[in-house]
Each structure stands twice: as structure tokens, then as C-alpha cells.
Design an enzyme around this catalytic site. Structure first.
Site, PDB file in Angstrom:
ATOM      1  N   LYS A  18       0.828  -1.208   0.000  1.00 32.49           N
ATOM      2  CA  LYS A  18       0.000   0.000   0.000  1.00 32.49           C
ATOM      3  C   LYS A  18       0.865   1.262   0.000  1.00 32.49           C
ATOM      4  O   LYS A  18       0.636   2.191  -0.781  1.00 32.49           O
ATOM      5  CB  LYS A  18      -0.941  -0.012   1.217  1.00 32.49           C
ATOM      6  CG  LYS A  18      -1.931  -1.176   1.216  1.00 32.49           C
ATOM      7  CD  LYS A  18      -2.881  -1.124   2.400  1.00 32.49           C
ATOM      8  CE  LYS A  18      -2.214  -1.479   3.704  1.00 32.49           C
ATOM      9  NZ  LYS A  18      -1.778  -2.904   3.762  1.00 32.49           N
ATOM     10  N   THR A  19       1.867   1.285   0.868  1.00 35.22           N
ATOM     11  CA  THR A  19       2.761   2.446   0.932  1.00 35.22           C
ATOM     12  C   THR A  19       3.568   2.578  -0.355  1.00 35.22           C
ATOM     13  O   THR A  19       3.785   3.692  -0.856  1.00 35.22           O
ATOM     14  CB  THR A  19       3.708   2.323   2.140  1.00 35.22           C
ATOM     15  OG1 THR A  19       2.933   2.198   3.337  1.00 35.22           O
ATOM     16  CG2 THR A  19       4.618   3.535   2.249  1.00 35.22           C
ATOM     17  N   THR A  40      -5.408  -1.294   7.257  1.00 40.23           N
ATOM     18  CA  THR A  40      -5.512  -2.750   7.318  1.00 40.23           C
ATOM     19  C   THR A  40      -6.884  -3.180   7.824  1.00 40.23           C
ATOM     20  O   THR A  40      -7.202  -4.365   7.800  1.00 40.23           O
ATOM     21  CB  THR A  40      -4.429  -3.322   8.256  1.00 40.23           C
ATOM     22  OG1 THR A  40      -4.532  -2.678   9.533  1.00 40.23           O
ATOM     23  CG2 THR A  40      -3.041  -3.069   7.684  1.00 40.23           C
ATOM     24  N   ARG A  56       6.503  -8.276   1.816  1.00 42.24           N
ATOM     25  CA  ARG A  56       7.300  -7.839   2.965  1.00 42.24           C
ATOM     26  C   ARG A  56       7.919  -9.039   3.691  1.00 42.24           C
ATOM     27  O   ARG A  56       9.083  -9.004   4.101  1.00 42.24           O
ATOM     28  CB  ARG A  56       6.451  -7.023   3.935  1.00 42.24           C
ATOM     29  CG  ARG A  56       7.249  -6.470   5.128  1.00 42.24           C
ATOM     30  CD  ARG A  56       6.348  -5.704   6.065  1.00 42.24           C
ATOM     31  NE  ARG A  56       5.815  -4.513   5.418  1.00 42.24           N
ATOM     32  CZ  ARG A  56       4.773  -3.825   5.887  1.00 42.24           C
ATOM     33  NH1 ARG A  56       4.150  -4.230   6.979  1.00 42.24           N
ATOM     34  NH2 ARG A  56       4.348  -2.747   5.263  1.00 42.24           N
ATOM     35  N   ASP A  77      -1.162   6.823   6.674  1.00 44.47           N
ATOM     36  CA  ASP A  77      -1.167   5.389   6.920  1.00 44.47           C
ATOM     37  C   ASP A  77      -2.032   5.081   8.144  1.00 44.47           C
ATOM     38  O   ASP A  77      -2.168   5.913   9.045  1.00 44.47           O
ATOM     39  CB  ASP A  77       0.263   4.905   7.150  1.00 44.47           C
ATOM     40  CG  ASP A  77       0.408   3.396   6.972  1.00 44.47           C
ATOM     41  OD1 ASP A  77      -0.554   2.752   6.501  1.00 44.47           O
ATOM     42  OD2 ASP A  77       1.480   2.866   7.311  1.00 44.47           O
TER      43      ASP A  77
END
Length: 334
Positions: free
Chosen positions: A62-63, A156, A216, A107
Site C-alpha cells: 500500500k505504501t 488494514t 514484505r 497510513d
């Protein structure tokens, strides 16, 4: 194992491994296609893109997508998070320091205070910031004009966002999906190349297989197996990857020790379930949110537990994975 010098910014490895071109961003094709249309249209009209919301499990990019949008639009991105904005003044400070065309990335936006959400609505809709000065009868409202900007938010837990806030992301609300095995393997190979790691095909496949379909996690495993091979003076082959990940407690399905403990608790203490999430959390002295957000999605995706109205139930695959025999009631269903 040959290793080339890591870039100067390599101290911050997560940033180093983050793709900075659309062609380097692997996976999420539907989202990329939609964003391409949105951004190209905005560029042709010489306007800022509309506000965008990304949601999905942690570690899916997302980032990274927010950073790529900023690069595509050739503009600056200011980064903050929901918990960091504690009062209206914090939000006002961030918004009034934006330049025309800037992107504001928030975020974990679901952790915004509801009072701050109310101030954010007119800022998103009409570029106005209403600030109340003073209290009681002497209180007055000042309205500030904001430069054109794009808000990109990530969360999330989209269910915790209020409906009015979700509806104001007129550019689109996009859910990031888990990656395929082939996509994760491609990401591992790309990251290995950036880090100057010589990685065999079988080694890359093994890392991808245990990475929970999450970039990740794959990059984290790659860095740890590199460390293991370096310290033990080994080639980074399939055997070294297997040894390193076993040392981390990650089995061939990508389950960690905490995942296996959850399954063992359901099976051994509660006869395979159903058992409530709060009961599982209490049995393990673990936060309920940790189990629900980190462990459970992957266990469900792998078909190891089922979520029923009465609670969580271990499947026959869970028994098999742990080397246990399912109860007779489940054997009859096989």
C-alpha cells in the site's frame, strides 16, 4: 556467495527494495491498470488526482503504491499516520504546509480521531479547512483555503472507517490481494539482485513458498537467509535457505511457531473447536487483535482453520500438518 556493494541508502533496506517504477512493481495488475487511467486522465486535464484509499493485510504494498503515484505525478509526498494526528491542530499544520499538487499519505487512517475526521471532510471535498478558535460564546470559526492536493490513505482494517469517510475517496477504494507464488518468487529474485545476492532457483522457490504470499515477508526472509549464509560461510542454496528458515521457526507451509501454537491450542485444549477467538487469546496470553489480524487470515487461506458463528474450528488439514489424527466425527466427513 558473491555480494556486490549495497547502495548508500541500503541501511534502510525496506526503502532500498521498494520499486520506484511501475514496471518494477510486481503483481496487483487490476489496481495498476485502474491507477494508470486515473493518473493519466488527471495529467491530461492538468488537475490533481482524486483521493484514493488502499486497504488489505499488512505488507502487500500500500505504501509502495503511494510512493509510485507521487513519482508518476512528479510531485512531493508528505507522510503521516492516523495515530500521529492527535488533535485538529496537527492536521491543520500538515494541510496548510502542502504545496499545490502535493500528495498527503495517511497510513493506518482507521486510527484517526472521529473529531479530526469531521475536519477532514471539507478539506477533501472542497479544499476548505474550518478551524474553531476559542471556547463557549466567544468561539469563532476561521475558514482557510487549501491548495489542490491528493489524499492517499491506507488501512488494514477498512471496517473501522466510517461510511462518510470512505465515500469521500472519489478516486477509488482498492483492495490489495495476496500475491501468487510466481509473483513472490519474482519479487525475491528482484530483491536478491538489488542486494547483490547470488540465489539459486530452488532457493528462491523455497523462500517464496514460505512467504505467506506477502512481499514484505519474502524480503524479510531473504535478508535473514543472507545473514545466515554469510555468518556460516555457506553458498545461498536450497539447503542453506531451508536451514535458515527452520532456525526462524518457519515450516514448509510458512507457518510460524505462533501459528502452530494456535492450531495446537484449538486441537488439544478445545478438541478441535469451535472455540471463541477471545478464549484462544486468553489461553495464549496473546492480544486478540494480533491473532485476528496477523495469524488468522493466513491460517484460513491455507485451509487450516474455519471461522464459524460459534467460533474457530481446526480442519482435517490442520491435524495432518501437525501430525495428529482428527476426531472420529471429522474422519467420517473425509
Amino acid at each position: 556467495m558473491e555480494e556486490t556493494p549495497i547502495p548508500e541508502e541500503g541501511v534502510f533496506l525496506d526503502s532500498t527494495l521498494r520499486p520506484d517504477r511501475w514496471d518494477d512493481y510486481i503483481g496487483q495488475k487490476t489496481i495498476k491498470d485502474n491507477l494508470h487511467i486515473l493518473l493519466t486522465a488527471a495529467q491530461e486535464r492538468k488537475t490533481v488526482p482524486e483521493h484514493i484509499l488502499f486497504y488489505g493485510p499488512p505488507g502487500l504494498g500500500k505504501t509502495t503504491l503511494a510512493h509510485l503515484i507521487a513519482k508518476e505525478m512528479n510531485t512531493q509526498m508528505k507522510v503521516t499516520s492516523g495515530p500521529a494526528i492527535e488533535k485538529v491542530g496537527d492536521l491543520a499544520s500538515v494541510l496548510t504546509n502542502l504545496s499545490p499538487g502535493d500528495i498527503l499519505f495517511i497510513d493506518e487512517i482507521h486510527r484517526l480521531n472521529k473529531a479530526i475526521e469531521e475536519v477532514l471532510y471539507p478539506a477533501m471535498e472542497s479544499g476548505k479547512l474550518d478551524i474553531i478558535i476559542g471556547k463557549g460564546p466567544s468561539a469563532r470559526t476561521i475558514q482557510l483555503d487549501l491548495p489542490p492536493f491528493t489524499l492517499i490513505a491506507a488501512t488494514t482494517r477498512i471496517a473501522l472507517l466510517s461510511s462518510p469517510l470512505r465515500s469521500r475517496f472519489s478516486g477509488g477504494v482498492f483492495r490489495l490481494e495476496f500475491y501468487s507464488h510466481d509473483e513472490i518468487e519474482e519479487i525475491v529474485r528482484r530483491s536478491a539482485k538489488i542486494l547483490g545476492i547470488t540465489l539459486s532457483k530452488k532457493a528462491a522457490e523455497e523462500i517464496a513458498k514460505r512467504s505467506r504470499f506477502t512481499p514484505r515477508t519474502a524480503n524479510y526472509f531473504l535478508k535473514r537467509v543472507r545473514d545466515y549464509a554469510q555468518v556460516h560461510k555457506k553458498e545461498l542454496d536450497h539447503a542453506a535457505v531451508h536451514e535458515a528458515l527452520e532456525m526462524l521457526g518457519v515450516d514448509h507451509k510458512g507457518l510460524t511457531q505462533s501459528d502452530r501454537t494456535i492450531l495446537e491450542t484449538i486441537i488439544q485444549k478445545y478438541n478441535g473447536g469451535p472455540v471463541g477467538l477471545n478464549t484462544i487469546a486468553a489461553s495464549l496470553s496473546e492480544e486478540q487483535a494480533t491473532i485476528e489480524e496477523f495469524n488468522e487470515p493466513y491460517l484460513i487461506q491455507m485451509g487450516l482453520i474455519e471461522r464459524t458463528p460459534r467460533g474457530r474450528t481446526a480442519t482435517t488439514d490442520a491435524y495432518s500438518h501437525l501430525g495428529m489424527n482428527p476426531p472420529e466425527e471429522q474422519n467420517k466427513l473425509l
